[in-house]
Design an enzyme around this catalytic site. Structure first.
Site, PDB file in Angstrom:
ATOM      1  N   HIS A 157      -7.359  -6.381  -0.620  1.00 56.21           N
ATOM      2  CA  HIS A 157      -6.299  -5.428  -0.387  1.00 56.21           C
ATOM      3  C   HIS A 157      -5.205  -5.863   0.842  1.00 56.21           C
ATOM      4  O   HIS A 157      -3.863  -5.373   0.535  1.00 56.21           O
ATOM      5  CB  HIS A 157      -6.778  -4.062  -0.068  1.00 56.21           C
ATOM      6  CG  HIS A 157      -5.692  -3.034   0.017  1.00 56.21           C
ATOM      7  ND1 HIS A 157      -5.133  -2.621  -1.055  1.00 56.21           N
ATOM      8  CD2 HIS A 157      -5.410  -2.172   1.165  1.00 56.21           C
ATOM      9  CE1 HIS A 157      -4.187  -1.648  -0.733  1.00 56.21           C
ATOM     10  NE2 HIS A 157      -4.399  -1.244   0.531  1.00 56.21           N
TER      11      HIS A 157
ATOM     12  N   ASP B 258       0.752  -1.164   0.046  1.00 53.70           N
ATOM     13  CA  ASP B 258       0.083  -0.210   0.162  1.00 53.70           C
ATOM     14  C   ASP B 258       0.931   1.290   0.117  1.00 53.70           C
ATOM     15  O   ASP B 258       1.727   1.374  -0.732  1.00 53.70           O
ATOM     16  CB  ASP B 258      -1.093  -0.047   1.071  1.00 53.70           C
ATOM     17  CG  ASP B 258      -1.764   1.035   1.306  1.00 53.70           C
ATOM     18  OD1 ASP B 258      -2.780   0.990   0.442  1.00 53.70           O
ATOM     19  OD2 ASP B 258      -1.807   1.765   1.961  1.00 53.70           O
TER      20      ASP B 258
END
Length: 331
Positions: free
Chosen positions: A302, A103
């Site tokens: 994610h 991320d």
């Protein structure tokens, strides 16, 4: 070893006191977390990499956890974030490292590796691919994305607003963010996302809260993350987003730069970033000439290293083994 046996340490780097955990001996692997996480998001990878013969360091990035959180927004730009990592490597007595980012950690890893190829000789991107500098500045892109709905990165730009929302109930906010972007939530409602939401609502009103914890996340995990954010608050972590435009203005020298270090990309098939950064994912082989593979793990979302630790551990250990000895990048 287990995660309970890691060593907690501090380093002074780039004007801040930075907290990190360490385990193992051998070539250095530096693990950089994303938002809204901490070193703890690597709890499954630290023991695996240490057992494979690597010295593993996972910091709380600037503004997170037990690391200092400078007051000004400008102190969270890409040059500060890259300098933190360079200083950390020097502070632990090393001069080379394999850089792994998830991320925001991945967003930081790209320019950091471009600026210091002598230090970061291999790069692993998780969830977010290598992002070349775009032709259009971020604030223009935000304007185009927010005509009908809020876009979360634009929503974060107003100082104080989203911090107040998230800090009303820190534990609920973190659980909602982690679950909403996970493969579990995407499988139950593929249309759900807090990345884009109605303008008459707040971001926290658009978080999915699970009736029971997903298999990859425990009550103790959420308690740990919540305790860290009650301590640090959300201001520092959100300031990363408030520097998107500043980062673009600071880095025209990176236009069309290619990441030439040996690299790997790992993401979940249900990760919304694959849609948000579809062009960058598609063009990775062009922009990262020594990309050893794109690994898309079916059904994961994610939080790839938390949702699918065994698959990610194997990929990272194999990648680290293949790049245990730095290669000569340029002739």
């Amino acid at each position: 070893m287990t995660i309970d046996t890691v060593q907690h340490k501090f380093a002074h780097t780039n004007g801040i006191r930075l907290h990190y955990v360490e385990a193992g001996t051998g070539p250095l692997v530096l693990l950089c977390h994303g938002w809204p996480e901490s070193w703890y998001s690597w709890r499954h990878q630290i023991p695996a990499l240490a057992a494979a013969g690597f010295r593993v360091i996972a910091p709380d990035l600037r503004g997170y956890g037990d690391t200092e959180a400078p007051a000004s927004i400008e102190e969270y730009d890409i040059l500060h974030l890259a300098s933190d990592l360079v200083g950390l490597v020097h502070a632990v007595g090393e001069d080379k490292a394999i850089l792994v980012g998830h991320d925001w950690g991945s967003i930081i890893a790209g320019p950091t590796a471009l600026l210091r190829p002598d230090m970061f000789h291999a790069v692993a991107h998780l969830s977010v691919p290598f992002l070349p500098r775009r032709a259009v500045r971020p604030l223009v892109r935000f304007f185009n994305l927010t005509r009908e709905k809020h876009f979360y990165q634009d929503y974060f730009q107003q100082p104080g607003r989203v911090e107040r929302e998230l800090e009303e109930d820190v534990r609920r906010s973190l659980l909602g963010i982690l679950y909403s972007a996970s493969g579990d939530c995407r499988r139950s409602d593929a249309s759900f996302t807090f990345a884009s939401f109605p303008k008459n609502t707040r971001m926290v009103d658009n978080l999915a809260i699970p009736e029971k914890m997903p298999a990859w996340l425990t009550e103790a995990d959420i308690d740990f993350f919540a305790a860290q954010f009650r301590k640090s608050g959300f201001r520092g972590p959100i300031n990363f987003y408030r520097n998107f435009d500043r980062n673009w203005l600071l880095t025209p020298f990176l236009d069309k730069a290619k990441l030439r270090q040996p690299s790997i990309f790992i993401a979940g098939s249900l990760d919304g970033v694959l849609l948000m950064a579809a062009d960058e994912v598609k063009s990775m082989h062009e922009n990262v000439p020594n990309l050893s593979g794109k690994h898309i793990i079916d059904g994961a979302g994610h939080w790839i290293q938390q949702e699918r630790p065994e698959e990610v551990n194997k990929l990272l250990v194999d990648f680290a083994e293949a790049n245990r000895n730095p290669r000569q990048l340029f002739t």
